[in-house]
Design a protein around this motif. Structure first.
Motif, PDB file in Angstrom:
ATOM      1  N   ILE A 185     -18.665 -26.491   0.363  1.00 14.73           N
ATOM      2  CA  ILE A 185     -17.676 -27.367  -0.260  1.00 14.73           C
ATOM      3  C   ILE A 185     -18.118 -27.646  -1.695  1.00 14.73           C
ATOM      4  CG2 ILE A 185     -16.948 -28.443   1.905  1.00 14.73           C
ATOM      5  CD1 ILE A 185     -18.707 -30.846   1.208  1.00 14.73           C
ATOM      6  N   ASN A 186     -17.165 -27.984  -2.528  1.00 13.10           N
ATOM      7  CA  ASN A 186     -17.444 -28.322  -3.917  1.00 13.10           C
ATOM      8  C   ASN A 186     -17.036 -29.774  -4.142  1.00 13.10           C
ATOM      9  OD1 ASN A 186     -17.717 -28.575  -6.667  1.00 13.10           O
ATOM     10  ND2 ASN A 186     -16.346 -26.889  -7.207  1.00 13.10           N
ATOM     11  N   ILE A 187     -18.028 -30.653  -4.351  1.00 18.51           N
ATOM     12  CA  ILE A 187     -17.720 -32.065  -4.567  1.00 18.51           C
ATOM     13  C   ILE A 187     -17.698 -32.391  -6.065  1.00 18.51           C
ATOM     14  CG2 ILE A 187     -18.561 -32.767  -2.311  1.00 18.51           C
ATOM     15  CD1 ILE A 187     -21.152 -33.707  -3.649  1.00 18.51           C
ATOM     16  N   GLY A 188     -17.747 -31.349  -6.867  1.00 20.55           N
ATOM     17  CA  GLY A 188     -17.603 -31.496  -8.309  1.00 20.55           C
ATOM     18  C   GLY A 188     -16.237 -31.021  -8.739  1.00 20.55           C
ATOM     19  N   THR A 189     -16.174 -30.305  -9.827  1.00 18.66           N
ATOM     20  CA  THR A 189     -14.925 -29.769 -10.353  1.00 18.66           C
ATOM     21  C   THR A 189     -15.055 -28.261 -10.527  1.00 18.66           C
ATOM     22  OG1 THR A 189     -15.590 -29.991 -12.686  1.00 18.66           O
ATOM     23  CG2 THR A 189     -14.558 -31.917 -11.630  1.00 18.66           C
ATOM     24  N   PRO A 190     -13.947 -27.559 -10.750  1.00 18.09           N
ATOM     25  CA  PRO A 190     -14.054 -26.119 -11.003  1.00 18.09           C
ATOM     26  C   PRO A 190     -14.900 -25.825 -12.243  1.00 18.09           C
ATOM     27  CG  PRO A 190     -11.796 -26.704 -10.465  1.00 18.09           C
ATOM     28  CD  PRO A 190     -12.533 -27.993 -10.650  1.00 18.09           C
ATOM     29  N   GLU A 191     -14.799 -26.699 -13.242  1.00 22.95           N
ATOM     30  CA  GLU A 191     -15.548 -26.498 -14.477  1.00 22.95           C
ATOM     31  C   GLU A 191     -17.018 -26.882 -14.337  1.00 22.95           C
ATOM     32  OE1 GLU A 191     -11.351 -26.946 -14.866  1.00 22.95           O
ATOM     33  OE2 GLU A 191     -12.805 -28.470 -14.222  1.00 22.95           O
ATOM     34  N   GLN A 192     -17.277 -27.939 -13.566  1.00 29.84           N
ATOM     35  CA  GLN A 192     -18.639 -28.402 -13.323  1.00 29.84           C
ATOM     36  C   GLN A 192     -18.850 -28.551 -11.813  1.00 29.84           C
ATOM     37  OE1 GLN A 192     -18.559 -31.993 -15.875  1.00 29.84           O
ATOM     38  NE2 GLN A 192     -20.014 -30.944 -17.227  1.00 29.84           N
ATOM     39  N   PRO A 193     -19.047 -27.433 -11.124  1.00 36.11           N
ATOM     40  CA  PRO A 193     -19.145 -27.463  -9.666  1.00 36.11           C
ATOM     41  C   PRO A 193     -20.425 -28.128  -9.157  1.00 36.11           C
ATOM     42  CG  PRO A 193     -19.630 -25.269 -10.514  1.00 36.11           C
ATOM     43  CD  PRO A 193     -19.150 -26.077 -11.677  1.00 36.11           C
ATOM     44  N   ASN A 194     -20.304 -28.736  -8.007  1.00 35.20           N
ATOM     45  CA  ASN A 194     -21.458 -29.286  -7.281  1.00 35.20           C
ATOM     46  C   ASN A 194     -21.311 -28.783  -5.851  1.00 35.20           C
ATOM     47  OD1 ASN A 194     -23.555 -30.704  -6.163  1.00 35.20           O
ATOM     48  ND2 ASN A 194     -22.786 -32.739  -6.690  1.00 35.20           N
ATOM     49  N   ILE A 195     -21.905 -27.644  -5.568  1.00 38.36           N
ATOM     50  CA  ILE A 195     -21.695 -26.937  -4.309  1.00 38.36           C
ATOM     51  C   ILE A 195     -22.690 -27.396  -3.249  1.00 38.36           C
ATOM     52  CG2 ILE A 195     -21.519 -24.684  -3.198  1.00 38.36           C
ATOM     53  CD1 ILE A 195     -19.471 -25.066  -5.379  1.00 38.36           C
ATOM     54  N   LEU A 196     -22.158 -27.747  -2.083  1.00 34.51           N
ATOM     55  CA  LEU A 196     -22.985 -28.045  -0.918  1.00 34.51           C
ATOM     56  C   LEU A 196     -22.731 -26.958   0.123  1.00 34.51           C
ATOM     57  CD1 LEU A 196     -22.397 -31.910  -0.546  1.00 34.51           C
ATOM     58  CD2 LEU A 196     -24.136 -30.711  -1.902  1.00 34.51           C
ATOM     59  N   ILE A 197     -23.792 -26.463   0.731  1.00 31.43           N
ATOM     60  CA  ILE A 197     -23.675 -25.320   1.642  1.00 31.43           C
ATOM     61  C   ILE A 197     -24.146 -25.694   3.047  1.00 31.43           C
ATOM     62  CG2 ILE A 197     -24.449 -22.945   2.090  1.00 31.43           C
ATOM     63  CD1 ILE A 197     -24.791 -22.594  -0.915  1.00 31.43           C
ATOM     64  N   GLY A 198     -23.453 -25.158   4.043  1.00 28.65           N
ATOM     65  CA  GLY A 198     -23.883 -25.262   5.433  1.00 28.65           C
ATOM     66  C   GLY A 198     -24.129 -26.676   5.915  1.00 28.65           C
ATOM     67  N   GLY A 199     -25.339 -26.922   6.423  1.00 30.29           N
ATOM     68  CA  GLY A 199     -25.675 -28.218   6.997  1.00 30.29           C
ATOM     69  C   GLY A 199     -25.569 -29.363   6.019  1.00 30.29           C
ATOM     70  N   GLU A 200     -25.911 -29.098   4.773  1.00 30.69           N
ATOM     71  CA  GLU A 200     -25.807 -30.140   3.748  1.00 30.69           C
ATOM     72  C   GLU A 200     -24.352 -30.553   3.541  1.00 30.69           C
ATOM     73  OE1 GLU A 200     -27.421 -30.996  -0.815  1.00 30.69           O
ATOM     74  OE2 GLU A 200     -27.159 -28.927  -0.112  1.00 30.69           O
ATOM     75  N   ALA A 201     -23.461 -29.559   3.540  1.00 32.66           N
ATOM     76  CA  ALA A 201     -22.025 -29.835   3.384  1.00 32.66           C
ATOM     77  C   ALA A 201     -21.492 -30.612   4.584  1.00 32.66           C
ATOM     78  CB  ALA A 201     -21.260 -28.521   3.220  1.00 32.66           C
ATOM     79  N   ARG A 202     -21.903 -30.213   5.767  1.00 31.63           N
ATOM     80  CA  ARG A 202     -21.453 -30.900   6.986  1.00 31.63           C
ATOM     81  C   ARG A 202     -21.923 -32.357   6.991  1.00 31.63           C
ATOM     82  NH1 ARG A 202     -19.674 -29.006  11.728  1.00 31.63           N
ATOM     83  NH2 ARG A 202     -20.338 -26.885  11.189  1.00 31.63           N
ATOM     84  N   LYS A 203     -23.177 -32.569   6.606  1.00 34.29           N
ATOM     85  CA  LYS A 203     -23.725 -33.930   6.589  1.00 34.29           C
ATOM     86  C   LYS A 203     -22.949 -34.805   5.614  1.00 34.29           C
ATOM     87  CE  LYS A 203     -28.037 -36.511   6.039  1.00 34.29           C
ATOM     88  NZ  LYS A 203     -29.504 -36.431   5.759  1.00 34.29           N
ATOM     89  N   TRP A 204     -22.624 -34.265   4.435  1.00 34.08           N
ATOM     90  CA  TRP A 204     -21.861 -35.027   3.442  1.00 34.08           C
ATOM     91  C   TRP A 204     -20.493 -35.397   4.000  1.00 34.08           C
ATOM     92  CZ3 TRP A 204     -17.240 -34.546   0.822  1.00 34.08           C
ATOM     93  CH2 TRP A 204     -17.068 -35.339  -0.321  1.00 34.08           C
ATOM     94  N   LEU A 205     -19.843 -34.459   4.656  1.00 37.22           N
ATOM     95  CA  LEU A 205     -18.528 -34.719   5.237  1.00 37.22           C
ATOM     96  C   LEU A 205     -18.599 -35.779   6.341  1.00 37.22           C
ATOM     97  CD1 LEU A 205     -17.185 -31.064   5.403  1.00 37.22           C
ATOM     98  CD2 LEU A 205     -16.108 -32.944   4.152  1.00 37.22           C
ATOM     99  N   GLU A 206     -19.632 -35.708   7.155  1.00 37.30           N
ATOM    100  CA  GLU A 206     -19.787 -36.679   8.228  1.00 37.30           C
ATOM    101  C   GLU A 206     -19.987 -38.083   7.676  1.00 37.30           C
ATOM    102  OE1 GLU A 206     -22.989 -35.014  10.436  1.00 37.30           O
ATOM    103  OE2 GLU A 206     -21.678 -33.674  11.630  1.00 37.30           O
ATOM    104  N   VAL A 207     -20.783 -38.187   6.616  1.00 35.25           N
ATOM    105  CA  VAL A 207     -21.013 -39.490   5.993  1.00 35.25           C
ATOM    106  C   VAL A 207     -19.704 -40.031   5.402  1.00 35.25           C
ATOM    107  CG1 VAL A 207     -22.145 -40.670   4.063  1.00 35.25           C
ATOM    108  CG2 VAL A 207     -23.442 -39.097   5.494  1.00 35.25           C
ATOM    109  N   MET A 208     -18.969 -39.171   4.720  1.00 30.90           N
ATOM    110  CA  MET A 208     -17.727 -39.602   4.075  1.00 30.90           C
ATOM    111  C   MET A 208     -16.634 -39.931   5.084  1.00 30.90           C
ATOM    112  SD  MET A 208     -18.466 -39.692   0.910  1.00 30.90           S
ATOM    113  CE  MET A 208     -16.838 -39.900   0.181  1.00 30.90           C
ATOM    114  N   SER A 209     -16.719 -39.377   6.288  1.00 26.36           N
ATOM    115  CA  SER A 209     -15.674 -39.610   7.293  1.00 26.36           C
ATOM    116  C   SER A 209     -15.886 -40.916   8.061  1.00 26.36           C
ATOM    117  CB  SER A 209     -15.620 -38.451   8.287  1.00 26.36           C
ATOM    118  OG  SER A 209     -16.804 -38.380   9.058  1.00 26.36           O
ATOM    119  N   ASN A 210     -17.074 -41.496   7.929  1.00 33.35           N
ATOM    120  CA  ASN A 210     -17.372 -42.743   8.644  1.00 33.35           C
ATOM    121  C   ASN A 210     -16.936 -43.979   7.862  1.00 33.35           C
ATOM    122  OD1 ASN A 210     -18.517 -41.468  10.876  1.00 33.35           O
ATOM    123  ND2 ASN A 210     -20.496 -41.259   9.848  1.00 33.35           N
TER     124      ASN A 210
END
Length: 210
Positions: A185-210
């Motif tokens: 997932i990219n939690i930044g922008t297309p111009e300034q991306p902040n890419i999270l991959i795999g488990g790190e991306a899942r953890k971020w999503l889980e935190v944000m969904s709570n």
């Protein structure tokens, strides 16, 4: 033919022809393809036609314009709707099951309780769209843009997320993350991306969904 905002202007004659095509498509669906004709539209501006009474499932509708239209409960399942624009459209309870909506633009659309199960959403734009309570089960989200979208209580079970833009998205109550395939997932922008991959991306999503 004169174009406007990327679509063909429908004059009275063209509008009658389009309605006839919609009627033929309904007959085609009702007869399981034995009568009527499958709807095929490309680069048509549909904003002056009342589509509510016409099912658009299994149609081929590419690069068409539905901006600002009221399309509550519209059926578009198993349709190809690539590159079409639904900006500011009201699509509450619409059905895009198994549809190909790749490259479509749903910016600021009301997609509350809409079904995108098993749909292809490659580079689809959902920027600032309301997807609360949407059914996004087993869908493919590849380079999809969910920036500032409302995904509260949406179900993403078995969906695939790869290079998905999520900056500013409301994710409270998102369901099915444990069954989703979170590649990146990219939690930044297309111009300034902040890419999270795999488990790190899942953890971020889980935190944000709570």
């Amino acid at each position: 033919m004169v174009s406007l905002e990327g679509g063909i202007i429908i004059n009275n004659r063209k509008k009658e022809e389009l309605i006839q095509l919609l009627e033929l498509h309904k007959i085609w669906l009702d007869s399981l393809g034995l009568e009527g004709k499958k709807l095929v539209l490309d680069e048509v501006k549909l904003t002056e036609v009342d589509l509510i009474k016409y099912p658009l499932n299994q149609a081929y509708i590419t690069d068409c314009i539905f901006n600002n239209m009221h399309l509550i409960n519209i059926e578009m399942f198993s349709s190809t709707i690539c590159s079409s624009s639904f900006m500011f459209a009201n699509l509450e309870n619409a059905d895009f099951y198994k549809a190909d909506v790749s490259y479509a633009n749903f910016t600021n659309a009301n997609l509350q309780n809409t079904r995108f199960a098993k749909s292809d959403c490659i580079e689809t734009i959902f920027n600032s769209a309301n997807l609360s309570d949407a059914k996004l089960v087993a869908a493919l989200f590849d380079y999809a843009d969910f920036r500032n979208a409302n995904l509260q209580n949406a179900d993403v079970s078995e969906s695939t997320f790869e290079n998905v833009l999520l900056k500013g998205a409301k994710l409270t109550g998102v369901r099915g993350l444990e069954e989703a395939f979170i590649k990146s997932i990219n939690i930044g922008t297309p111009e300034q991306p902040n890419i999270l991959i795999g488990g790190e991306a899942r953890k971020w999503l889980e935190v944000m969904s709570n």
